[in-house]
Design an enzyme around this catalytic site. Sequence first.
Site, short mmCIF file in Angstrom:
data_model
loop_
_atom_site.label_atom_id
_atom_site.label_comp_id
_atom_site.label_asym_id
_atom_site.label_seq_id
_atom_site.Cartn_x
_atom_site.Cartn_y
_atom_site.Cartn_z
N LYS A 1 0.83 -1.21 0.00
CA LYS A 1 0.00 0.00 0.00
C LYS A 1 0.86 1.26 0.00
O LYS A 1 0.57 2.21 -0.71
CB LYS A 1 -0.94 0.00 1.22
CG LYS A 1 -1.90 -1.17 1.26
CD LYS A 1 -2.90 -1.08 2.41
CE LYS A 1 -2.26 -1.22 3.78
NZ LYS A 1 -1.84 -2.60 4.10
N ARG B 1 -9.67 0.09 8.79
CA ARG B 1 -9.16 -1.25 9.05
C ARG B 1 -10.11 -2.09 9.88
O ARG B 1 -9.80 -3.24 10.17
CB ARG B 1 -7.86 -1.12 9.83
CG ARG B 1 -6.62 -1.62 9.11
CD ARG B 1 -5.47 -1.13 9.94
NE ARG B 1 -4.28 -1.86 9.81
CZ ARG B 1 -3.22 -1.43 9.13
NH1 ARG B 1 -3.29 -0.33 8.43
NH2 ARG B 1 -2.12 -2.09 9.15
N ARG C 1 12.08 -6.61 4.94
CA ARG C 1 12.04 -5.16 4.70
C ARG C 1 12.99 -4.40 5.63
O ARG C 1 13.09 -4.70 6.82
CB ARG C 1 10.60 -4.67 4.93
CG ARG C 1 10.43 -3.17 4.78
CD ARG C 1 9.02 -2.77 4.54
NE ARG C 1 8.16 -2.93 5.71
CZ ARG C 1 6.86 -2.62 5.71
NH1 ARG C 1 6.30 -2.15 4.62
NH2 ARG C 1 6.14 -2.79 6.79
N ARG D 1 11.65 -2.33 11.04
CA ARG D 1 10.54 -1.85 11.87
C ARG D 1 10.27 -2.88 12.96
O ARG D 1 10.27 -4.06 12.68
CB ARG D 1 9.29 -1.70 10.99
CG ARG D 1 8.87 -0.25 10.80
CD ARG D 1 7.82 -0.10 9.75
NE ARG D 1 6.56 -0.77 10.08
CZ ARG D 1 5.48 -0.74 9.31
NH1 ARG D 1 5.49 -0.07 8.19
NH2 ARG D 1 4.38 -1.37 9.67
N ARG E 1 0.20 -9.84 12.64
CA ARG E 1 -0.47 -8.79 11.84
C ARG E 1 -1.36 -9.40 10.76
O ARG E 1 -2.43 -8.88 10.47
CB ARG E 1 0.58 -7.87 11.21
CG ARG E 1 1.11 -6.82 12.20
CD ARG E 1 2.46 -6.31 11.79
NE ARG E 1 2.42 -5.48 10.60
CZ ARG E 1 3.48 -5.23 9.83
NH1 ARG E 1 4.64 -5.77 10.12
NH2 ARG E 1 3.36 -4.45 8.80
P1 ADP Z 1 1.00 -2.32 7.61
O1 ADP Z 1 -0.14 -2.06 6.67
O2 ADP Z 1 2.21 -2.85 6.91
O3 ADP Z 1 0.61 -3.09 8.84
P2 ADP Z 1 0.87 0.40 8.63
O4 ADP Z 1 1.98 1.37 8.63
O5 ADP Z 1 -0.33 0.69 7.81
O6 ADP Z 1 1.56 -0.96 8.18
O7 ADP Z 1 0.37 0.14 10.12
C1 ADP Z 1 1.28 -0.15 11.17
C2 ADP Z 1 0.51 -0.32 12.49
O8 ADP Z 1 -0.17 0.90 12.81
C3 ADP Z 1 -0.59 -1.37 12.48
O9 ADP Z 1 -0.11 -2.67 12.76
C4 ADP Z 1 -1.52 -0.84 13.59
O10 ADP Z 1 -1.01 -1.12 14.87
C5 ADP Z 1 -1.44 0.66 13.40
N1 ADP Z 1 -2.51 1.17 12.50
C6 ADP Z 1 -2.33 1.80 11.30
N2 ADP Z 1 -3.51 2.15 10.75
C7 ADP Z 1 -4.47 1.71 11.61
C8 ADP Z 1 -5.90 1.75 11.60
N3 ADP Z 1 -6.60 2.30 10.59
N4 ADP Z 1 -6.56 1.18 12.65
C9 ADP Z 1 -5.89 0.63 13.67
N5 ADP Z 1 -4.56 0.56 13.75
C10 ADP Z 1 -3.83 1.10 12.73
#
Ligand code: ADP
Length: 214
Positions: free
Chosen positions: A14, A89, A128, A161, A172
């Site tokens: 994404k 999400r 990564r 990360r 995840r």
């Molecule tokens: P990825 O899609 O690779 O998991 P992100 O950078 O989108 O990476 O998200 C990293 C973390 O941030 C998630 O595992 C979660 O803990 C938190 N997070 C991000 N966006 C949301 C969301 N919309 N709702 C809840 N938690 C979120």
Amino acid sequence: MKAIILLGAPGAGKGTLSESVKNATDFIHISTGDMLREAVKAGTPTGLEAKSFMDKGELVPDDVIMRIVEERLSQGGLDDKYMFDGFPRTLEQARLLDEAMTKAGGVISQVFLLEVPTPVIVSRLSGRRICKNCGAVYHITNIPPKVEGICDRCGGQLYQRPDDTEATVLNRLDVYQRQTASLIDFYEKKGVLVRINAGETPQEAAKEMLEQLA
Ligand code: ADP
Ligand code: ZN
């Protein structure tokens, strides 16, 4: 106000895809993950609250997410076009976003589902590496830096990360299946879902998405 959404498991690409779309269009990129990581880095109350969830690979509570998204949207204008990356999400976030869009007289025009086989995702995430200094993204085998551990672009140090370690990656993915995958159905029923094959190169995924973008 108009919005598109990038939906897909962690590691689906994404972030990379939104970079390409941002450069080729006038969509404003909103990544809740980036906003949260910035809040953690800055040590704000939101960051402190979010960090423990993020490190475990759990979702940050809906009320925290909605607060940061609404705050961001309130800074924009009526004609803005947004590209949400990693948001919504949960079904609750999706419902609240619908409400917010309706209130603002906006629509969610398309939801792009990035489809990638699970083994590809696990390898992408656990390999990564990210530059501490400029945020450039590498992969130990797919996109290696010229010198191990060092950013080609700026010489900064590369790091993993905390939520990209293998155990957290598996969690995840599990969280995605349990809490996020139901959004596919939600948006399919609304007739706005567009499926993208994101299992090949970033260039191919970007080309497909730009072709489908209405
Ligand atoms: P990825 O899609 O690779 O998991 P992100 O950078 O989108 O990476 O998200 C990293 C973390 O941030 C998630 O595992 C979660 O803990 C938190 N997070 C991000 N966006 C949301 C969301 N919309 N709702 C809840 N938690 C979120
Ligand atoms: Zn760098």
